[in-house]
Design a protein around this motif. Sequence first.
Motif, mmCIF file in Angstrom:
data_model
loop_
_atom_site.group_PDB
_atom_site.id
_atom_site.type_symbol
_atom_site.label_atom_id
_atom_site.label_comp_id
_atom_site.label_asym_id
_atom_site.label_seq_id
_atom_site.Cartn_x
_atom_site.Cartn_y
_atom_site.Cartn_z
ATOM 1 N N GLY A 208 0.810 -1.211 0.000
ATOM 2 C CA GLY A 208 0.000 0.000 0.000
ATOM 3 C C GLY A 208 0.846 1.266 0.000
ATOM 4 O O GLY A 208 0.322 2.362 0.065
ATOM 5 N N SER A 209 2.159 1.115 -0.064
ATOM 6 C CA SER A 209 3.042 2.284 -0.080
ATOM 7 C C SER A 209 3.364 2.657 -1.526
ATOM 8 O O SER A 209 2.955 1.973 -2.452
ATOM 9 C CB SER A 209 4.346 1.950 0.647
ATOM 10 O OG SER A 209 5.175 1.169 -0.194
ATOM 11 N N SER A 210 4.135 3.729 -1.699
ATOM 12 C CA SER A 210 4.510 4.086 -3.065
ATOM 13 C C SER A 210 5.797 3.362 -3.477
ATOM 14 O O SER A 210 6.469 3.770 -4.413
ATOM 15 C CB SER A 210 4.675 5.600 -3.178
ATOM 16 O OG SER A 210 5.622 6.036 -2.225
ATOM 17 N N GLY A 211 6.108 2.263 -2.787
ATOM 18 C CA GLY A 211 7.325 1.508 -3.095
ATOM 19 C C GLY A 211 7.240 0.669 -4.360
ATOM 20 O O GLY A 211 8.222 0.076 -4.788
ATOM 21 N N GLU A 212 6.051 0.619 -4.988
ATOM 22 C CA GLU A 212 5.863 -0.164 -6.217
ATOM 23 C C GLU A 212 6.462 -1.553 -6.101
ATOM 24 O O GLU A 212 7.299 -1.974 -6.902
ATOM 25 C CB GLU A 212 6.428 0.584 -7.429
ATOM 26 C CG GLU A 212 5.698 1.894 -7.664
ATOM 27 C CD GLU A 212 6.128 2.600 -8.943
ATOM 28 O OE1 GLU A 212 6.856 1.994 -9.748
ATOM 29 O OE2 GLU A 212 5.727 3.760 -9.111
ATOM 30 N N VAL A 213 6.009 -2.284 -5.092
ATOM 31 C CA VAL A 213 6.495 -3.647 -4.862
ATOM 32 C C VAL A 213 5.894 -4.558 -5.930
ATOM 33 O O VAL A 213 4.684 -4.559 -6.140
ATOM 34 C CB VAL A 213 6.085 -4.112 -3.454
ATOM 35 C CG1 VAL A 213 6.545 -5.540 -3.214
ATOM 36 C CG2 VAL A 213 6.655 -3.167 -2.403
ATOM 37 N N ALA A 214 6.746 -5.316 -6.613
ATOM 38 C CA ALA A 214 6.265 -6.144 -7.716
ATOM 39 C C ALA A 214 5.749 -7.495 -7.237
ATOM 40 O O ALA A 214 4.875 -8.095 -7.860
ATOM 41 C CB ALA A 214 7.372 -6.353 -8.743
ATOM 42 N N SER A 215 6.306 -8.008 -6.157
ATOM 43 C CA SER A 215 5.882 -9.297 -5.617
ATOM 44 C C SER A 215 6.100 -9.277 -4.117
ATOM 45 O O SER A 215 7.057 -8.660 -3.641
ATOM 46 C CB SER A 215 6.713 -10.453 -6.186
ATOM 47 O OG SER A 215 6.900 -10.329 -7.569
ATOM 48 N N ALA A 216 5.214 -9.960 -3.389
ATOM 49 C CA ALA A 216 5.366 -10.047 -1.938
ATOM 50 C C ALA A 216 5.014 -11.460 -1.511
ATOM 51 O O ALA A 216 3.920 -11.940 -1.814
ATOM 52 C CB ALA A 216 4.447 -9.039 -1.250
ATOM 53 N N LEU A 256 11.372 1.712 1.793
ATOM 54 C CA LEU A 256 10.666 0.585 2.420
ATOM 55 C C LEU A 256 11.363 0.108 3.691
ATOM 56 O O LEU A 256 10.709 -0.279 4.661
ATOM 57 C CB LEU A 256 10.540 -0.576 1.418
ATOM 58 C CG LEU A 256 9.439 -0.383 0.377
ATOM 59 C CD1 LEU A 256 9.619 -1.346 -0.784
ATOM 60 C CD2 LEU A 256 8.058 -0.583 1.018
ATOM 61 N N LYS A 257 12.673 0.148 3.680
ATOM 62 C CA LYS A 257 13.396 -0.255 4.896
ATOM 63 C C LYS A 257 13.009 0.652 6.056
ATOM 64 O O LYS A 257 12.825 0.193 7.187
ATOM 65 C CB LYS A 257 14.900 -0.212 4.675
ATOM 66 C CG LYS A 257 15.423 -1.426 3.918
ATOM 67 C CD LYS A 257 16.932 -1.317 3.717
ATOM 68 C CE LYS A 257 17.466 -2.462 2.891
ATOM 69 N NZ LYS A 257 18.837 -2.225 2.436
ATOM 70 N N GLY A 258 12.859 1.933 5.756
ATOM 71 C CA GLY A 258 12.426 2.869 6.794
ATOM 72 C C GLY A 258 11.020 2.540 7.272
ATOM 73 O O GLY A 258 10.738 2.469 8.469
ATOM 74 N N LEU A 259 10.163 2.278 6.300
ATOM 75 C CA LEU A 259 8.752 2.021 6.607
ATOM 76 C C LEU A 259 8.580 0.771 7.473
ATOM 77 O O LEU A 259 7.699 0.695 8.326
ATOM 78 C CB LEU A 259 8.006 1.851 5.278
ATOM 79 C CG LEU A 259 6.493 1.925 5.263
ATOM 80 C CD1 LEU A 259 6.024 3.294 5.716
ATOM 81 C CD2 LEU A 259 5.981 1.636 3.848
ATOM 82 N N LEU A 260 9.422 -0.235 7.225
ATOM 83 C CA LEU A 260 9.263 -1.520 7.916
ATOM 84 C C LEU A 260 10.291 -1.716 9.028
ATOM 85 O O LEU A 260 10.446 -2.826 9.546
ATOM 86 C CB LEU A 260 9.373 -2.668 6.904
ATOM 87 C CG LEU A 260 8.292 -2.687 5.816
ATOM 88 C CD1 LEU A 260 8.595 -3.754 4.775
ATOM 89 C CD2 LEU A 260 6.917 -2.935 6.425
ATOM 90 N N ALA A 261 10.972 -0.645 9.399
ATOM 91 C CA ALA A 261 12.077 -0.771 10.355
ATOM 92 C C ALA A 261 11.655 -1.478 11.641
ATOM 93 O O ALA A 261 12.399 -2.290 12.191
ATOM 94 C CB ALA A 261 12.654 0.605 10.671
ATOM 95 N N SER A 262 10.427 -1.213 12.075
ATOM 96 C CA SER A 262 10.017 -1.792 13.356
ATOM 97 C C SER A 262 9.581 -3.254 13.219
ATOM 98 O O SER A 262 9.364 -3.939 14.212
ATOM 99 C CB SER A 262 8.884 -0.963 13.948
ATOM 100 O OG SER A 262 7.802 -0.991 13.051
ATOM 101 N N ALA A 263 9.410 -3.731 11.984
ATOM 102 C CA ALA A 263 8.873 -5.091 11.798
ATOM 103 C C ALA A 263 9.889 -6.178 12.127
ATOM 104 O O ALA A 263 9.543 -7.251 12.615
ATOM 105 C CB ALA A 263 8.378 -5.271 10.365
ATOM 106 N N GLY A 264 11.153 -5.930 11.875
ATOM 107 C CA GLY A 264 12.152 -6.971 12.146
ATOM 108 C C GLY A 264 13.431 -6.665 11.395
ATOM 109 O O GLY A 264 13.554 -5.617 10.753
ATOM 110 N N THR A 265 14.390 -7.575 11.487
ATOM 111 C CA THR A 265 15.658 -7.391 10.777
ATOM 112 C C THR A 265 15.407 -7.479 9.273
ATOM 113 O O THR A 265 14.691 -8.365 8.807
ATOM 114 C CB THR A 265 16.638 -8.533 11.112
ATOM 115 O OG1 THR A 265 16.507 -8.800 12.507
ATOM 116 C CG2 THR A 265 18.046 -8.195 10.729
#
Lengths: 403, 498
Positions: A208-216, A256-265
């Motif tokens: 849902g971010s503007s990171g344009e993730v192609a696959s998750a 994205l690393k910033g956005l997910l920093a709290s999620a884990g390593t």
Amino acid sequence: MTTFTPKTEDEIVEAVQWALSENAPVEVVGHGSKRNLGRPLQTEHTIAMSEYSGVTLYDPDELVLSAKAGTSVAELETLLAENGQAFQFEPMDYGPLLGQAAGQGTFGGLLATNLCGPRRLKSGSARDHVLGVRVVSGRGELFKSGGRVVKNVTGYDLSKGMANSWGTLGIATEITFKVLPAPETETTLIVRGLADDEAARAMAIAMGSSGEVASAAHLPVNVSGRVIDGVLKGGASTLLRLEGFAPSVNDRATMLKGLLASAGTIVDLSGDTSRKLWQEIRDVIPFVDGTEQPVWRVSMVPMEAYKLVASLRMGAAVDAFYDWQGGLVWLRMEGEPEAEAVRALIRKYGGGHATLVRASTSVRAALPVFEPQPAPLAALSKRLKQQFDPSGILNPGRMVAGV
Amino acid sequence: MSGLLMPKADDSTMSRRSDIVTALRAIVPGEGVVDATNAMRVFESDALTAYRQLPLVVVLPQTVAQVSRVLKYCHENNVKVVPRGSGTSLSGGALPLEDAVLLVMSRFNQILEIDYPNRVAVVQPGVTNLGITNAVEHEGFYYAPDPSSQIACSIGGNVAENSGGVHCLKYGLTANNVLGLEMVLITGEVVRLGGKHLDSEGYDLLGLMTGSEGLLGVVTEVTVRILQKPATARALMVGFPTSEQAGKCVADIIAGGIIPGGMEMMDRPAIHAAEDFVHAGYPLDVEALLIIELDGPVVEVDHLISMVEAIAYKNGASTCVISQSEEERMAFWAGRKAAFPAVGRISPDYLCMDGTIPRKELPKVLAGMRELSEKYGLRVANVFHAGDGNLHPLILYDANIPEELHKAEDFGADILRLCVKVGGVLTGEHGVGVEKRELMPEMFNEIDLNQQIRVKCAFDDKHLLNPGKVFPQLHRCAELGRMHVHRGQVPFPEIPRF
Ligand SMILES: Cc1cc2nc3c(=O)[nH]c(=O)nc-3n(C[C@H](O)[C@H](O)[C@H](O)COP(=O)(O)OP(=O)(O)OC[C@H]3O[C@@H](n4cnc5c(N)ncnc54)[C@H](O)[C@@H]3O)c2cc1C
């Protein structure tokens, strides 16, 4: 037992007309790479498309590729790669999972089974890229639909109608697809150690971010070590693929690393390793185990799918991993397929569908391999089949008993 | 309009009109049934205003149950039905029939659910295209397909026409952005296709429904994908001395692996008309103007802008301006977006055509159009979705001069024939409707058309939904070319068997 291997479109028409005149159902095969998928057929005769092959039009500037239906997908992918292009929907290769060699499969089979891969979220499946078809119907008539241009609304889109029809409506003879530039580079961000529900939330944030993730995708702890030679063993891995021009990929990775920093390593993989990782997810390599243990392919609402797996685990031994932001679940059952339990849970958690993609022939003959449809929809599908193949000579029963 | 043959009105339906109105009133109460001539006038045409016809009666249902009961009633009583969204169709898709109920879906105007984690919105079919974006914009999302009519057209109409817009080269058409539908068959049965999950099993009925022009079923709910808005967008305005150079520039951009968010082209007459109208700052000494928009992360857009600029100069661009601000970007687009009304100022009337060609055939097609323009003595201006080869020639004429409309129509048909001849198609986004119905045989032979009609038969065997649209001749389902193959009649010893 007759096997026709037509070399011209006329011979395909004649083969179907012969089948009509003999009232003899036929199986349609490309390379037969998906023969162990779907409902087994009991036809005496076969129309094998593998010798009706060859590229008929490839115009990289126009982003279009036409080829005869028996052309090998692997060959086409090589040709595209030489021109810096690709089928952006990443057709998966069922070969390894179904106990066959990799790299088989034809252009016709690709459309008939509506293949796609991890980029489905962003780029769609085969049906989203098909532009035109030539088809011999079960009436023994050759018709065409669509064209070779990317924008076309002239008449009904029978090209899409052929997608996922498993050879039951007609035999595609020649197909035109839209092709696109292959991404210049790719990187995968890997968040380590998330539980399934945490992974679903992390993927939703990234998508849902503007990171344009192609696959998750998310590989739980017991699956994580079974890809790219065990590099990821030791903990669950939640994977986000970024593609495009290098400066853009780097920029988005940082964001994205910033956005997910709290999620884990978070660690990253780039270039060829990243490509190999996604190819293994695409081809379900974690469940390539040389067995016929039942494997389900389940498509659900992304934020609901992990609940299905958690609920199933209460009653049965299952192994699972997730693609498509969590919405595609690959399930390996340790015992019985548990079809009813799986499907009841899908209904409970927001709907979707389950396909039994691997199981012994007897199991596939006894269970609905594809998701059963509600009555009015099933009746409509049957009427459609009758309009294309009133005598029921093409792959009868391949998808649904009696159709 | 000249020569348009609609199915003959059914006398028995006409004579039952008051019974039909009464029956419909019992299903849809209050103001949901309109039968007064004056009140029905607003529905007598869609955006193809050359055709007008009052419907038998207008119904505006509000619930799925009402739609279902209306259709069931019509099916049981052999009454034809024309579905209608906002009536912006440019091909006469929503043109009423004298003996048909006009089923207007505009009261289905609710957004039912917005689900950000799964990035979907579930909406009723009467919600406008722009209405979806408006509802999700505050969270940074939007709905990608953006027909120029987006402020007015309904999402149900978009599904029926498989509409696209400037964005569709990169983001796809309606078909690529709809995940699920609820629809009502002519029998009144309600079926669901797809949903919030991806793909469905069984036949791709969603794919068949999208672009079916109201002939297969009535859409009562749509589930669409919503996307995160790109971080930024910038545009280039590039002028070329010849259209060939502009065309080559487009091809080179794509060959370079770049898929712009939008790539539009205008020819000299269109540039002049637009510049005179909105003063966008367009160069007037060029034969072709490209507006190329790149969207995405800021660093990516900067990177691509410089690549595109280099490609433009390599292809002989005589001007190349890069937008430095949002106002400037909007100004570049203002002229393109106003092209239709701008042309309206230089000619009393115009006909907007819609064909798609392989892009590399553009010079040939433009030259062909110039010849035809001389032959018919009518001017033509071109705006063009350059990235995907979708042409919109505007044929200028004056309806007050006898025969000019007729000439314009013939000119338009010739242009579409030319499109097909070079490997293109009759319509890229506006649909066949009644407008291009008679041209279908230019692209399809009888077997091709019959197979399409057979799909219709699977959904609507009595041909009650939107008859007279899309197909030049309507066969009854039962009489469609029967083929018999007798035992042994088809020998083919030449086919190897083993
Ligand atoms: C100024 C202008 C610019 C335009 N620009 C574009 C453009 O850029 N791109 C583009 O693609 N189109 C464009 N169009 C054409 C038009 O806006 C689209 O075709 C649009 O999708 C029609 O939507 P509507 O709601 O107005 O449908 P209507 O005109 O009401 O109906 C169109 C068709 O859809 C059917 N239909 C409508 N609702 C339903 C339903 N709920 N269920 C089943 N069938 C239904 C009707 O029977 C009819 O066949 C433009 C039109 C105008 C006037």
